[in-house]
Design a protein around this motif. Structure first.
Motif, PDB file in Angstrom:
ATOM      1  N   ALA A 164      17.253 -17.149  65.113  1.00  0.00           N
ATOM      2  CA  ALA A 164      16.216 -18.020  65.815  1.00  0.00           C
ATOM      3  C   ALA A 164      15.026 -18.171  65.082  1.00  0.00           C
ATOM      4  O   ALA A 164      14.594 -19.350  65.133  1.00  0.00           O
ATOM      5  N   ILE A 222      21.429 -20.104  70.647  1.00  0.00           N
ATOM      6  CA  ILE A 222      19.989 -19.998  70.509  1.00  0.00           C
ATOM      7  C   ILE A 222      19.185 -20.901  71.257  1.00  0.00           C
ATOM      8  O   ILE A 222      19.030 -22.124  70.948  1.00  0.00           O
ATOM      9  N   THR A 267      16.619 -16.103  73.032  1.00  0.00           N
ATOM     10  CA  THR A 267      15.905 -15.110  72.136  1.00  0.00           C
ATOM     11  C   THR A 267      15.208 -14.126  72.750  1.00  0.00           C
ATOM     12  O   THR A 267      14.947 -13.012  72.099  1.00  0.00           O
TER      13      THR A 267
END
Length: 252
Positions: A114, A156, A161
């Motif tokens: 990320a 992602i 995240t």
């Protein structure tokens, strides 16, 4: 018997397999591939993911299975005790290893990517430098497509995240709490699969210098990657990872 380990070099699951082979004194040739290009090495072995260990005619295609295989044929101390998983206590080595594999490994991968994918120039240069021969050329030309494929494959998003970071924080806190009684290892007095798995899967978040392959370079890292690594280095569990890596380096 000759051993060949097919890897993505900086993958923490591949690091786990490398460490097990080193621990058991099993010499091996590493065949390293960059992300997506690893299919060129994995698919002939009937797999789509790495690590893959080839031992003569035998193929072992999962990091935990590789640890068990190394226990069977290697010369080091056992990484797993004889107790079956379904008979293990919640804090047993097998239970720790399974949880790290299932929860920590994917969360670390998502958290690192990320950040990296937000810095395409830095990440492209790192991946190109990690490849050899044709792989570097292909990655330089196709990095945009690789970046999109990684983001899609691991789903992602900011929400995912954030959840991954919470999962990592929770596991780091539990490891620290377990070690707070002064024990040197998660299982007590002996190094085990629990320690190896935690240290290798947490490795990219702590970036120990002894990691078994080059990680994204900190000297040129973007600020958010530096902050992420500093956050985890400055924890009791991060200290534990650094100690395990220093001990591993001293023994090899």
């Amino acid at each position: 018997m000759p051993y060949t380990l097919i890897t993505i070099p900086f993958s923490h699951f591949c690091e786990k397999a490398r460490w097990a082979l080193d621990h058991h004194g099993l010499g091996f040739e590493e065949r390293a591939y960059l992300p997506l290009l690893h299919l060129a090495g994995a698919m002939p072995a009937g797999q789509r993911s790495v690590p893959i260990l080839k031992a003569g005619e035998k193929t072992v295609g999962d990091s935990t299975d590789i640890l068990h295989f190394c226990d069977q044929v290697g010369s080091g101390t056992r990484l797993f005790p004889a107790t079956p998983l379904d008979e293990a206590q919640p804090d047993a080595i097998e239970a720790w290893e399974e949880e790290f594999d299932r929860r920590l490994g994917p969360a670390v991968r998502l958290a690192i990517y990320a950040v990296l994918l937000e810095h395409p120039g830095y990440t492209r240069d790192f991946m190109v430098s990690s490849g050899k021969g044709w792989q570097s050329s292909v990655m330089r030309l196709s990095f945009g497509a690789v970046r999109r494929a990684i983001s899609k494959s691991y789903g992602i998003t900011p929400e995912r995240t954030q959840r991954a970071r919470g999962r990592i924080d929770d596991l780091f806190a539990r490891v620290a709490q377990t070690l707070a009684d002064g024990r040197p290892y998660l299982g007590g007095e002996s190094f085990s699969a629990a320690d190896l798995t935690f240290a290798s899967l947490a490795g990219p978040l702590v970036a120990p210098p002894e990691y078994g392959a080059p990680l994204p370079p900190l000297e040129s890292a973007p600020d958010d990657l530096r902050r992420l690594i500093d956050d985890f280095r400055n924890t009791a569990a991060g200290d534990f990872v650094m100690r395990l890596y220093a001990d591993r380096h001293a023994l090899t």
